[in-house]
Scaffold this active site. Structure first.
Site, short mmCIF file in Angstrom:
data_model
loop_
_atom_site.label_atom_id
_atom_site.label_comp_id
_atom_site.label_asym_id
_atom_site.label_seq_id
_atom_site.Cartn_x
_atom_site.Cartn_y
_atom_site.Cartn_z
CG HIS A 187 -2.02 -1.04 1.10
ND1 HIS A 187 -2.90 -1.33 2.12
CD2 HIS A 187 -2.34 -1.88 0.10
CE1 HIS A 187 -3.73 -2.29 1.73
NE2 HIS A 187 -3.40 -2.65 0.51
CB CYS A 224 4.54 14.45 -9.55
SG CYS A 224 3.58 15.64 -10.51
CB CYS A 283 6.02 17.92 -9.52
SG CYS A 283 7.18 17.06 -10.57
N1 APR Z 1 -1.48 -7.74 17.67
C1 APR Z 1 -2.13 -8.48 16.73
N2 APR Z 1 -3.27 -8.05 16.11
C2 APR Z 1 -3.74 -6.84 16.48
C3 APR Z 1 -3.11 -6.02 17.46
C4 APR Z 1 -1.94 -6.53 18.06
N3 APR Z 1 -1.28 -5.83 18.99
N4 APR Z 1 -3.85 -4.87 17.59
C5 APR Z 1 -4.88 -4.96 16.72
N5 APR Z 1 -4.82 -6.13 16.06
C6 APR Z 1 -5.68 -6.62 14.99
C7 APR Z 1 -7.11 -6.15 15.06
O1 APR Z 1 -7.89 -7.06 15.82
C8 APR Z 1 -7.52 -6.17 13.58
O2 APR Z 1 -8.06 -7.44 13.23
O3 APR Z 1 -5.16 -6.10 13.79
C9 APR Z 1 -6.19 -5.97 12.84
C10 APR Z 1 -6.09 -4.59 12.21
O4 APR Z 1 -7.09 -4.51 11.23
P1 APR Z 1 -7.35 -3.12 10.47
O5 APR Z 1 -7.40 -2.00 11.46
O6 APR Z 1 -8.48 -3.38 9.52
O7 APR Z 1 -6.02 -2.88 9.65
P2 APR Z 1 -5.57 -3.64 8.33
O8 APR Z 1 -6.04 -5.05 8.30
O9 APR Z 1 -4.11 -3.42 8.20
O10 APR Z 1 -6.30 -2.82 7.17
C11 APR Z 1 -5.93 -3.22 5.86
O11 APR Z 1 -7.27 -1.50 4.92
O12 APR Z 1 -8.03 0.52 5.22
C12 APR Z 1 -7.16 -0.19 4.44
O13 APR Z 1 -5.16 0.49 3.41
C13 APR Z 1 -5.76 0.29 4.65
O14 APR Z 1 -3.78 -1.05 4.90
C14 APR Z 1 -5.10 -0.87 5.37
C15 APR Z 1 -5.97 -2.03 4.97
#
Ligand code: APR
Length: 245
Positions: free
Chosen positions: A119, A127, A147
């Protein structure tokens, strides 16, 4: 947490492993996960209303300021034991690939080498017209910098909602998934494509799918092993359980 013997023996024999990380891996470094409530001023916005080409076209300054705030938020943040355990894992596994959805740059900071930033990365801009990348830029006035080649507006080099992923890391991720023996999903809710489908692709290619997450996700029922907990705690324990150090 005691890792089952069949799991530790599997990992000790694994030659090719792919790890996929999400915001949960950075949570113990003090960074909010993506779906955590926004902080302070930004509470009135949903990430989806700021991280999109439409939002940038509508109000480039607002989007630029949000990313400037996120860069500031990352400035004082350091990798946590989970990031460093993944660096150790890379040293133990002959063919290791880390695919991350995180844009905070913490895996790179911790020392992971074979890293695919699916990502993008907050610390880089490009730019919005000619696509030229930059890691430094002039914006003393605070307004959206332009840019130096074509004077187009610079934008964060991160993937926004509705945008396709950068081809190079995605192709390398798909290639790594094709032949990996173990796919390790860590700290991701598995809600966003195509990262969410990488685990299924790995499994259909014969990989054992392992998940480490603070809570169950849509992937959990399909995994071969699910370890519930904090990655900053479980990953160092995993290294200790398999390799004894
Ligand atoms: N250890 C392990 N898991 C954890 C911890 C921790 N300390 N803290 C939170 N989590 C888990 C949460 O339970 C959740 O399931 O990590 C997960 C985070 O999920 P999201 O907040 O949805 O993040 P992510 O999965 O990275 O989102 C993916 O979505 O919005 C887009 O581009 C954005 O890269 C992002 C993508």
């Amino acid at each position: 947490m005691n890792f089952p013997a069949d799991f530790t023996s599997l990992l000790s024999r694994t030659g090719k492993l792919v790890a996929l990380t999400g915001a949960g891996v950075s949570q113990e470094s003090g960074l909010r996960t993506f779906r955590d409530a926004q902080a302070g001023l930004w509470q009135q916005y949903k990430p989806e209303d700021l991280a999109s080409p439409e939002a940038f076209a509508r109000d480039p300054q607002l989007v630029w300021d949000w990313y400037a705030w996120r860069r500031e938020a990352v400035k004082g943040v350091r990798p946590n034991p989970g990031h460093y355990a993944l660096v150790e894992l890379e040293a133990k596994i002959p063919a290791f690939t880390l695919i991350t959805q995180n844009v905070d740059g913490l895996h790179r900071f911790a020392g992971t080498r074979n890293l695919l930033e699916l990502h993008g990365n907050l610390q880089r801009v490009r730019c919005s017209d000619c696509g030229t990348f930059a890691e430094t830029w002039e914006n003393d006035s605070g307004s959206v910098p332009r840019c130096m080649h074509c004077n187009g507006l610079l934008r964060p080099d991160v993937v926004w909602f509705g945008e396709s992923l950068p081809r190079d890391p995605l192709e390398k991720a798909v290639e790594a998934i094709r032949t990996c023996q173990v796919f390790l999903s860590i700290g991701t809710s598995g809600l966003v494509q195509p990262a969410a489908s990488l685990a299924h692709a790995a499994q259909s290619n014969g990989a054992v799918v392992v998940e480490i997450n603070a809570e169950a996700t849509p992937l959990t029922p399909k995994t071969d092993f699910f370890f519930q907990g904090k990655s900053g705690e479980l990953l160092p324990k995993l290294i200790q359980a398999v390799w004894g150090n």
